[in-house]
Design a protein around this motif. Structure first.
Motif, PDB file in Angstrom:
ATOM      1  N   GLN C  72       0.826  -1.203   0.000  1.00 16.51           N
ATOM      2  CA  GLN C  72       0.000   0.000   0.000  1.00 16.51           C
ATOM      3  C   GLN C  72       0.863   1.256   0.000  1.00 16.51           C
ATOM      4  OE1 GLN C  72      -3.519   0.566   2.350  1.00 16.51           O
ATOM      5  NE2 GLN C  72      -3.661  -1.629   2.761  1.00 16.51           N
ATOM      6  N   LEU C  73       1.977   1.208   0.776  1.00 16.35           N
ATOM      7  CA  LEU C  73       2.889   2.362   0.815  1.00 16.35           C
ATOM      8  C   LEU C  73       3.453   2.613  -0.571  1.00 16.35           C
ATOM      9  CD1 LEU C  73       4.495   4.544   2.334  1.00 16.35           C
ATOM     10  CD2 LEU C  73       6.234   2.840   2.834  1.00 16.35           C
ATOM     11  N   GLY C  78       3.689   5.739  -5.295  1.00 15.13           N
ATOM     12  CA  GLY C  78       3.547   5.764  -6.752  1.00 15.13           C
ATOM     13  C   GLY C  78       2.489   6.769  -7.176  1.00 15.13           C
ATOM     14  N   ASN C  79       1.370   6.727  -6.445  1.00 15.78           N
ATOM     15  CA  ASN C  79       0.295   7.665  -6.753  1.00 15.78           C
ATOM     16  C   ASN C  79       0.744   9.105  -6.546  1.00 15.78           C
ATOM     17  OD1 ASN C  79      -1.470   5.695  -7.460  1.00 15.78           O
ATOM     18  ND2 ASN C  79      -2.422   5.563  -5.430  1.00 15.78           N
ATOM     19  N   LEU C  80       1.467   9.303  -5.426  1.00 14.73           N
ATOM     20  CA  LEU C  80       1.928  10.665  -5.122  1.00 14.73           C
ATOM     21  C   LEU C  80       2.817  11.184  -6.230  1.00 14.73           C
ATOM     22  CD1 LEU C  80       2.803  10.877  -1.347  1.00 14.73           C
ATOM     23  CD2 LEU C  80       0.958  11.966  -2.582  1.00 14.73           C
ATOM     24  N   ALA C  81       3.677  10.258  -6.746  1.00 12.75           N
ATOM     25  CA  ALA C  81       4.588  10.663  -7.813  1.00 12.75           C
ATOM     26  C   ALA C  81       3.800  11.177  -9.013  1.00 12.75           C
ATOM     27  CB  ALA C  81       5.490   9.502  -8.213  1.00 12.75           C
ATOM     28  N   GLN C  82       2.576  10.681  -9.148  1.00 12.12           N
ATOM     29  CA  GLN C  82       1.725  11.184 -10.250  1.00 12.12           C
ATOM     30  C   GLN C  82       0.762  12.254  -9.750  1.00 12.12           C
ATOM     31  OE1 GLN C  82      -0.102   7.686 -12.047  1.00 12.12           O
ATOM     32  NE2 GLN C  82       1.729   6.546 -11.462  1.00 12.12           N
ATOM     33  N   LEU C  85      -3.585  11.903  -4.882  1.00 14.30           N
ATOM     34  CA  LEU C  85      -3.651  11.756  -3.425  1.00 14.30           C
ATOM     35  C   LEU C  85      -4.648  10.674  -3.023  1.00 14.30           C
ATOM     36  CD1 LEU C  85      -3.606  15.518  -2.436  1.00 14.30           C
ATOM     37  CD2 LEU C  85      -1.779  13.871  -2.087  1.00 14.30           C
ATOM     38  N   GLY C  86      -5.074   9.858  -3.965  1.00 13.60           N
ATOM     39  CA  GLY C  86      -6.044   8.812  -3.644  1.00 13.60           C
ATOM     40  C   GLY C  86      -7.443   9.249  -4.019  1.00 13.60           C
ATOM     41  N   PHE C  87      -8.396   8.385  -3.650  1.00 12.01           N
ATOM     42  CA  PHE C  87      -9.769   8.598  -4.082  1.00 12.01           C
ATOM     43  C   PHE C  87     -10.652   8.686  -2.849  1.00 12.01           C
ATOM     44  CE2 PHE C  87     -13.893   7.353  -5.705  1.00 12.01           C
ATOM     45  CZ  PHE C  87     -13.961   8.074  -6.886  1.00 12.01           C
ATOM     46  N   SER C  88     -11.533   9.661  -2.821  1.00 11.18           N
ATOM     47  CA  SER C  88     -12.448   9.743  -1.690  1.00 11.18           C
ATOM     48  C   SER C  88     -13.760   9.072  -2.061  1.00 11.18           C
ATOM     49  CB  SER C  88     -12.718  11.203  -1.331  1.00 11.18           C
ATOM     50  OG  SER C  88     -13.864  11.257  -0.506  1.00 11.18           O
ATOM     51  N   ARG C  90     -16.315   8.824  -0.329  1.00 12.85           N
ATOM     52  CA  ARG C  90     -17.425   9.584   0.208  1.00 12.85           C
ATOM     53  C   ARG C  90     -17.902  10.660  -0.757  1.00 12.85           C
ATOM     54  NH1 ARG C  90     -19.798  10.793   4.915  1.00 12.85           N
ATOM     55  NH2 ARG C  90     -20.286  12.981   5.176  1.00 12.85           N
ATOM     56  N   TYR C  91     -16.925  11.355  -1.328  1.00 20.05           N
ATOM     57  CA  TYR C  91     -17.291  12.420  -2.260  1.00 20.05           C
ATOM     58  C   TYR C  91     -17.372  11.899  -3.686  1.00 20.05           C
ATOM     59  CZ  TYR C  91     -16.511  15.881   1.370  1.00 20.05           C
ATOM     60  OH  TYR C  91     -16.588  16.626   2.513  1.00 20.05           O
ATOM     61  N   GLY C  92     -16.877  10.651  -3.863  1.00 15.71           N
ATOM     62  CA  GLY C  92     -16.920  10.084  -5.193  1.00 15.71           C
ATOM     63  C   GLY C  92     -16.027  10.802  -6.181  1.00 15.71           C
ATOM     64  N   MET C  93     -14.939  11.350  -5.689  1.00 14.95           N
ATOM     65  CA  MET C  93     -14.007  12.007  -6.612  1.00 14.95           C
ATOM     66  C   MET C  93     -12.595  11.944  -6.042  1.00 14.95           C
ATOM     67  SD  MET C  93     -15.281  15.895  -5.937  1.00 14.95           S
ATOM     68  CE  MET C  93     -14.241  16.702  -7.107  1.00 14.95           C
ATOM     69  N   PRO C  94     -11.578  12.108  -6.916  1.00 17.12           N
ATOM     70  CA  PRO C  94     -10.199  12.042  -6.432  1.00 17.12           C
ATOM     71  C   PRO C  94      -9.949  13.129  -5.380  1.00 17.12           C
ATOM     72  CG  PRO C  94     -10.261  12.035  -8.833  1.00 17.12           C
ATOM     73  CD  PRO C  94     -11.653  12.309  -8.363  1.00 17.12           C
ATOM     74  N   VAL C  95      -9.154  12.765  -4.361  1.00 18.11           N
ATOM     75  CA  VAL C  95      -8.862  13.712  -3.280  1.00 18.11           C
ATOM     76  C   VAL C  95      -8.187  14.965  -3.831  1.00 18.11           C
ATOM     77  CG1 VAL C  95      -7.529  14.053  -1.180  1.00 18.11           C
ATOM     78  CG2 VAL C  95      -8.737  11.903  -1.550  1.00 18.11           C
ATOM     79  N   ALA C  96      -7.296  14.757  -4.795  1.00 16.75           N
ATOM     80  CA  ALA C  96      -6.570  15.900  -5.355  1.00 16.75           C
ATOM     81  C   ALA C  96      -7.544  16.914  -5.950  1.00 16.75           C
ATOM     82  CB  ALA C  96      -5.567  15.433  -6.411  1.00 16.75           C
TER      83      ALA C  96
END
Lengths: 332, 332, 328
Positions: C72-73, C78-82, C85-88, C90-96
Motif C-alpha cells: 500500500q505504501l 507511486g500515486n503521489l509521484a503522479q 492523493l487517492g480517491f475519496s 465519500r465524495y466520489g471524486m479524487p482527493v486531489a
C-alpha cells in the motif's frame, strides 16, 4: 569677518551628569580645528551637539552654537534638518556600522542629494559615481552598486566622506574618523580629508585622541579634559611648549609622535588614574591625577587664562611649572 | 488563530525580540542611545559577558511588574476555582437544573444564566476550568519533558544524532500543527487523555529546538569544557552543568505553552473533537454557537473565561521573559 | 552581487533542504493513515446501512485497501509521484480534485488575513517603537497581548453577533451572495463583504504577533550607528524610519512571518467552520465528521507542502531584502 562656527559656553547635561561644561571655541571658514582628549572627555558629545543629534537623554543646558550667523539652538527641527548634510556634515568613528547594511553605497550617497538638492534617482546615481571618484575609490562606476559588507573599512570611511561632502558643506565634523582603521589606511583617509577641505573650502572639526593626527593636520587645537577646555593653542606651540599638566601628560604618553604610533585604547596609562575619577570632584578636574597638584587646586575650577589671543590654558601655575625639570622629558 | 504555534510567540523563539514595554525607563538614564558613544560612565558599565541570571533578582523583577502580578493573581484564582468547582457545584454541570435560556442576572440562582437545556452556565464555566487547566498543564509537562530530552541530546552530542533529530523537528514544524492535531485526535478518538497526548505531540518540537540551541551555545562554555576535561560523565554534565543554565528561556516558553495548549483544547472542543463526557469552555462555545443570534451570552461568557486565563498566562510569560532574559535584566 | 543571482542561490539551497522533509512527511502521513480505525469502506458501508460482508470486501478491493502495508505504501508513493492523493469514496471524486476545488478559498482567506496582519502589525509595531515606554506604547502592548489571547473562533462568533446580528452590516457566513448575477467590480465588492469578518478573525492573532515583533526589531535597529548617519544626512524622522529602520527591521519580521504560515493554516480550519467558508478547513472538518481519512491526510500533506512553499518564498524575500545573505 565673523568665524564660521562659534561655540560659546556650551554645557551639555544628562540627568545625572554634565559631560561637557562651559566649552567655547571658534572655527573659521576653511580651517581645521582639532579637539583632543581621552575617551569620556566629552568631545564626541560636543560633535553631536553641533549636529543637534545628541542622545535623547542629553540636553544642551546652556550656551550658544552660532553657525554662519545662525544660533543652531534656536532653530526648529525642520530648519536644522536643512542644515544637516547640506551645510554641516559629519562622519563617524565606525565605518563598519555607520552605513546601512541593506542599501547599496551609491543609493546611500545619492540619498543626501535627493533630500537636499531634489535630484532624480538617475542624476543622484551619476553624482554618487563622481563623488566616489572624488574620494579616490577605484572603478567607481562598478563600486557604486556595492553593499557596505563588500568594502574594506578604509573604503567604507571613504564612502562616508563622499556622503558627507556630497552637498559641499561649509563645515565637516569628523568624529575619530580613523580610529577604527588600520594604521596604514589612517594617513590616506586623513590626507583625503585635508585635500577635500582645500578643494571644497570646508572648515573641519577633527575630533581625535591621537596627537599624531593633530600635529599633521590641524590648524588649531583644543585640548579637553572631563568636559572642559583645558588648553587651546596652535599645533606648533602646543608641541613645543605644552602648558597644562594634562597636555604635557598627553604628549609624554605618545613618545613616538612622528611615527605611526597609535594608542588604540585611548587611555593614557602614563598619567595615573582615569578620567572617571574627575567626576564629582570640586576644583580642578585634573587635580586627582596631576603631579603638580597643590592644595589650592581643590578650591575652584581654574579659569582659562589667555596668554596670547590664540593661547589659552586652564591652570594658574603654568609659569612656575616650566621650571619643573619634569618638563624636560618632553623633548619634541 | 490562537490555537497554534506558540513557537510564534516572540518571547519564545527569539528572546531578543521581546523587548519588554518597561525596558526603556529601566535603562540607566545616562546611557546614550548611540552604541559606540562613550558616556562619562562608559567604563563603569558592567561587561555583558559577566551578566548572570540571578534567581533572587529575577523574582524581584517579576513581582515588581504589575502585569505579571495581575497574571499570577488571576491564574491563582483559576486554579482555586478548578479545585473548588466540585465543592461549589457538586452536581454534574451537564445536568439540567433550571429553566432554559435564562439570561445572566435574570435569576439569582443562576447568576450567569442557563443554556438551551437549562444547564447552569456558571457551573459549566467553573467545571470547564478543570479540563482546560488539566490539558494545559499535563500536555505542557509532557511536551516539555520530551522536547528538553530531544533538544538536549541533539544539542549536546551533535554529529549525526543531531542531524537526525533536527530533521525530525523540522518535519514536525513543517506540518501545520493544528491540522495535525485534528488528524491525530480524529484518528485516536477524542478523550481528555488523547487530546492531552496529541497536544503534547505537536508542542514538543518548539521546546526541542530551543533547548538544542541553548545546549549548543552552553556546550562551548569554559565551565563545561572544564567538567569534560575532568572526566565528568555525559549525564552529569547535561543535567548538572548545562540544563540549569539553559532553563530561563525554557521556563518562559512553558508558560506560553500552557496558554497555547488551553487555546488548542478549546478549539478542538469547539469543533466537537473534545472529550464528549466533560464540560469544557470550548464545547460550551460550540453548543452556544447554534444560538448565537438569540442567546449570544452562551458564547460570550465561556469565551471570556478562555481569554482571561490565556491572557494571564501570557502576562506571566512576558513577566518571566523580562525577569529572566539576561540581556535586559543587565540594564536594570 | 546582483539580486537575481542571490535569489537563485537561495532558491536552490532551500529546495534541496526541503526534499528530505517532504519525504519524511509523506511517510509519516502514510503511517497515520494506517493507524486510522476502520477505513473508508467501513464508513461508506455503514452509511449505506444495508452493506453485506461481500459488498464491503468488494469496496476494499476496489480501493486497494486489502493489500499488505508495504504494498500500500508503494502504491501510495507511486500515486503521489503522479500527483494523485487517492480517491475519496465519500465524495466520489479524487482527493486531489477535491482539494484543488477548495484550495483557492483557503488561499484567498489566508492571503487577505496575512496582508491585514502584516500591514496592521507593522504600523502598530512602528507606533509602539516610536513611543517606546510611553503611554501609547503601553496601551498598544496590552491590546496586542489581549489580541494574542483571544481564540479566533470566539472572536469570529462575537464579530458575527456585532456586525451581522446587531448591526446587520456584514454577512455572517459563506463566500458570496448565492445566485447573484454580479460582475466586475460589484462582484468583487460582494466577495469582499463576505471576506471581511473571517479574514479579520484570522488576522487578529497575527496582528498581535507582528506588532510585538516589529516593535522589538525596530527598537533594536533604532540604536544602530547607521540610523545616526541617516539623521546626520538631514532626513526627516519619518524618512529615517521608513527607509532605514523599517527596511532593516523587516528582515527578522519576514523570518517570523514565514514561521506562521503553518499556524495560519490551522487557524483557517477553525475560522472556516465558523463562517462556513468553502475552503480546506471546512473540508477537513467534514472529513473528520465523515471519518474520511484519505481526504484528511491529503489535506495534511498538501498543507505541509504549502508551508514548505511559503518558507521558500520567505527565503527569497529575505535574500532580496538582505544583500549579505548571498555572500555566505
Amino acid at each position: 569677518m565673523a568665524p564660521l562656527l562659534q561655540v560659546e559656553n556650551l554645557t551639555i547635561g544628562f540627568p545625572r551628569a554634565e559631560p561637557v561644561r562651559d566649552l567655547s571655541f571658534e572655527v573659521s571658514a576653511g580651517e581645521t580645528l582639532a579637539i583632543v582628549g581621552e575617551s569620556g572627555s566629552g568631545k564626541s558629545l560636543t560633535a553631536l551637539a553641533l549636529m543637534q543629534l545628541l542622545p535623547r537623554t542629553a540636553r544642551v543646558t546652556s550656551g550658544r552654537i552660532v553657525f554662519d550667523d545662525r544660533d543652531l539652538l534656536g532653530l526648529d527641527a525642520r530648519e536644522m534638518r536643512q542644515l544637516r548634510g547640506r551645510e554641516i556634515a559629519m562622519i563617524f568613528q565606525e565605518p563598519m556600522t555607520s552605513l546601512n547594511p541593506v542599501m547599496s553605497i551609491g543609493w546611500q550617497i545619492g540619498e543626501v542629494l535627493k533630500v537636499h538638492e531634489k535630484l532624480s534617482g538617475r542624476a543622484a546615481r551619476e553624482r554618487a559615481i563622481e563623488l566616489l571618484r572624488l574620494v579616490r575609490i577605484p572603478a567607481a562606476e562598478k563600486r557604486v552598486d556595492d553593499y557596505p559588507h563588500q568594502l574594506s573599512g578604509g573604503m567604507r570611511q571613504r564612502v562616508m566622506i563622499a556622503m558627507a561632502v556630497a552637498c559641499r558643506p561649509k563645515l565637516l565634523i569628523a568624529d575619530e574618523p580613523t580610529t577604527a582603521l588600520d594604521v596604514t589606511i589612517q594617513a590616506q583617509v586623513l590626507d583625503l580629508l585635508d585635500t577635500l577641505r582645500r578643494e571644497l573650502q570646508m572648515a573641519v572639526v577633527l575630533i581625535t585622541h591621537d596627537l599624531g593626527v593633530v600635529a599633521q593636520w590641524a590648524d588649531k587645537v583644543v585640548v579637553m579634559y572631563a568636559g572642559r577646555k583645558v588648553e587651546q593653542a596652535l599645533p606648533g606651540d602646543l608641541f613645543n611648549d605644552p602648558l597644562h599638566p594634562y597636555t604635557r601628560g598627553l604628549l609624554s604618553a605618545s613618545p613616538r609622535l612622528k611615527s605611526d604610533f597609535h594608542y588604540l585604547s585611548g587611555r593614557l596609562t602614563e598619567i595615573p588614574g582615569s578620567i572617571v575619577s574627575a567626576a564629582g570632584e570640586a576644583g580642578c578636574p585634573f587635580r586627582p591625577r596631576c603631579r603638580q597638584a597643590r592644595a589650592s587646586c581643590g578650591h575652584q575650577v581654574p579659569p582659562l587664562i589667555a596668554q596670547t589671543p590664540e593661547r589659552l590654558v586652564a591652570c594658574p601655575f603654568t609659569s612656575s611649572l616650566k621650571a619643573v625639570p619634569d618638563a624636560a622629558s618632553l623633548s619634541l | 488563530m490562537s490555537t497554534t504555534d506558540f513557537g510564534a510567540f516572540p518571547a519564545v523563539t527569539g528572546g531578543a525580540y521581546a523587548a519588554p514595554a518597561t525596558n526603556e525607563q529601566a535603562t540607566a538614564p545616562e546611557r546614550p542611545s548611540w552604541s559606540n558613544m562613550k558616556a562619562p560612565d562608559a567604563r563603569s558599565q558592567p561587561n555583558a559577558a559577566v551578566a548572570v541570571t540571578n534567581g533572587h533578582r529575577a523574582l524581584k523583577v517579576f513581582f515588581a511588574n504589575p502585569n505579571a502580578l495581575f497574571g499570577t493573581a488571576f491564574l491563582a484564582l483559576v486554579i482555586a476555582v478548578a479545585l473548588l468547582a466540585p465543592v461549589l457545584y457538586p452536581d454534574d454541570p451537564l445536568s439540567m437544573v433550571g429553566k432554559p435560556f435564562l439570561w445572566p442576572c435574570q435569576d439569582p440562582a443562576f447568576p450567569l444564566g442557563t443554556d438551551s437545556l437549562g444547564r447552569d452556565v456558571l457551573a459549566g464555566i467553573l467545571h470547564g476550568s478543570r479540563i482546560s487547566l488539566f490539558v494545559g498543564l499535563v500536555a505542557t509537562a509532557l511536551g516539555l519533558t520530551f522536547g528538553v530530552v530531544v533538544g538536549a541530546i541533539a544539542g549536546y552530542f551533535g554529529g549525526w544524532v543531531d542531524d537526525l533529530l533536527v530533521r525530525l523537528i523540522e518535519i514536525f514544524q513543517t506540518l501545520p500543527s493544528f491540522v495535525l492535531l485534528v488528524v491525530l485526535v480524529a484518528i485516536v478518538q477524542p478523550s481528555a487523555t488523547t487530546v492531552t497526548l496529541a497536544i503534547a505531540v505537536i508542542s514538543w518540537p518548539t521546546v526541542a529546538r530551543l533547548t538544542r540551541a541553548e545546549f549548543r551555545a552552553i556546550r562551548e562554555k569554559d565551565f563545561v569544557m572544564a567538567a569534560r576535561s575532568l572526566g565528568v560523565g555525559h549525564g552529569r554534565i547535561i543535567f548538572r552543568e548545562i540544563l540549569p543554565n539553559a532553563l530561563p528561556p525554557i521556563i518562559v516558553t512553558s508558560s506560553v505553552m500552557v496558554a497555547t495548549a488551553i487555546l488548542m483544547e478549546s478549539a478542538l472542543s469547539f469543533m466537537g473533537l473534545g472529550d464528549p463526557n466533560v464540560v469544557s469552555w470550548g464545547s460550551m462555545i460550540g453548543t452556544g454557537r447554534e444560538l448565537v443570534r438569540t442567546a449570544w451570552y452562551l458564547t460570550a461568557l465561556p469565551g471570556l473565561a478562555i481569554v482571561f486565563t490565556v491572557l494571564a498566562l501570557n502576562l506571566i510569560g512576558d513577566g518571566l521573559n523580562d525577569a529572566l532574559n539576561p540581556r535586559f535584566s543587565q540594564d536594570r | 552581487m546582483p539580486v537575481l543571482i542571490r535569489i537563485a542561490r537561495t532558491l536552490r539551497r532551500t529546495l534541496l533542504q526541503a526534499v528530505p522533509t517532504i519525504l519524511g512527511i509523506v511517510i509519516l502521513n502514510f503511517f497515520l493513515l494506517q493507524l486510522a480505525p476502520g477505513d473508508a469502506a467501513d464508513v461508506l458501508a455503514g452509511e449505506a446501512g444495508s452493506a453485506t460482508e461481500e459488498s464491503v470486501a468488494a469496496l476494499r478491493a476496489r480501493f486497494g485497501l486489502d493489500s499488505p502495508v508495504l504494498e500500500q505504501l508503494a502504491t501510495y508513493l507511486g500515486n503521489l509521484a503522479q500527483f494523485s492523493l487517492g480517491f475519496s469514496p465519500r465524495y466520489g471524486m479524487p482527493v486531489a480534485d477535491l482539494i484543488a476545488q477548495r484550495l483557492p478559498g483557503t488561499l484567498t482567506l489566508m492571503a487577505v488575513a496575512l496582508l491585514i496582519a502584516i500591514l496592521l502589525g507593522v504600523i502598530l509595531g512602528s507606533l509602539m517603537a516610536t513611543f517606546a515606554g510611553r503611554i501609547p506604547d503601553r496601551l498598544l502592548s496590552v491590546f496586542s497581548l489581549l489580541f494574542y489571547s483571544i481564540p479566533s473562533f470566539w472572536i469570529g462568533l462575537m464579530l458575527i453577533v456585532l456586525f451581522s446580528v446587531k448591526l446587520g452590516w456584514l454577512p455572517s457566513g459563506g463566500a458570496g451572495t448565492i445566485g447573484s448575477q454580479l460582475k466586475g467590480f460589484p462582484a468583487l465588492l460582494d466577495k469582499a463583504r463576505y471576506m471581511v469578518l473571517p479574514a479579520t478573525s484570522l488576522a487578529l492573532f497575527y496582528v498581535a504577533i507582528y506588532a510585538r515583533l516589529t516593535r522589538a526589531a525596530m527598537l533594536e535597529v533604532k540604536n544602530q550607528d547607521f540610523v545616526r548617519t541617516a539623521y546626520a544626512k538631514g532626513l526627516t524622522p519619518f524618512g529615517v524610519t521608513a527607509r532605514h529602520i523599517l527596511r532593516n527591521a523587516l528582515i527578522p519580521i519576514t523570518t517570523m512571518a514565514g514561521m506562521h504560515i503553518g499556524g495560519m493554516l490551522g487557524g483557517a480550519v477553525v475560522v472556516e467552520t465558523v463562517y462556513s467558508w468553502p475552503g480546506l478547513g471546512r473540508l477537513a472538518f467534514e472529513a473528520v465528521m465523515g471519518r474520511d481519512f484519505t481526504v484528511l491526510l491529503g489535506i495534511l500533506l498538501l498543507s505541509s507542502l504549502l508551508v514548505i512553499i511559503a518558507n521558500a518564498a520567505v527565503d527569497l524575500v529575505h535574500a532580496w531584502l538582505d544583500p549579505r545573505i548571498g555572500a555566505r
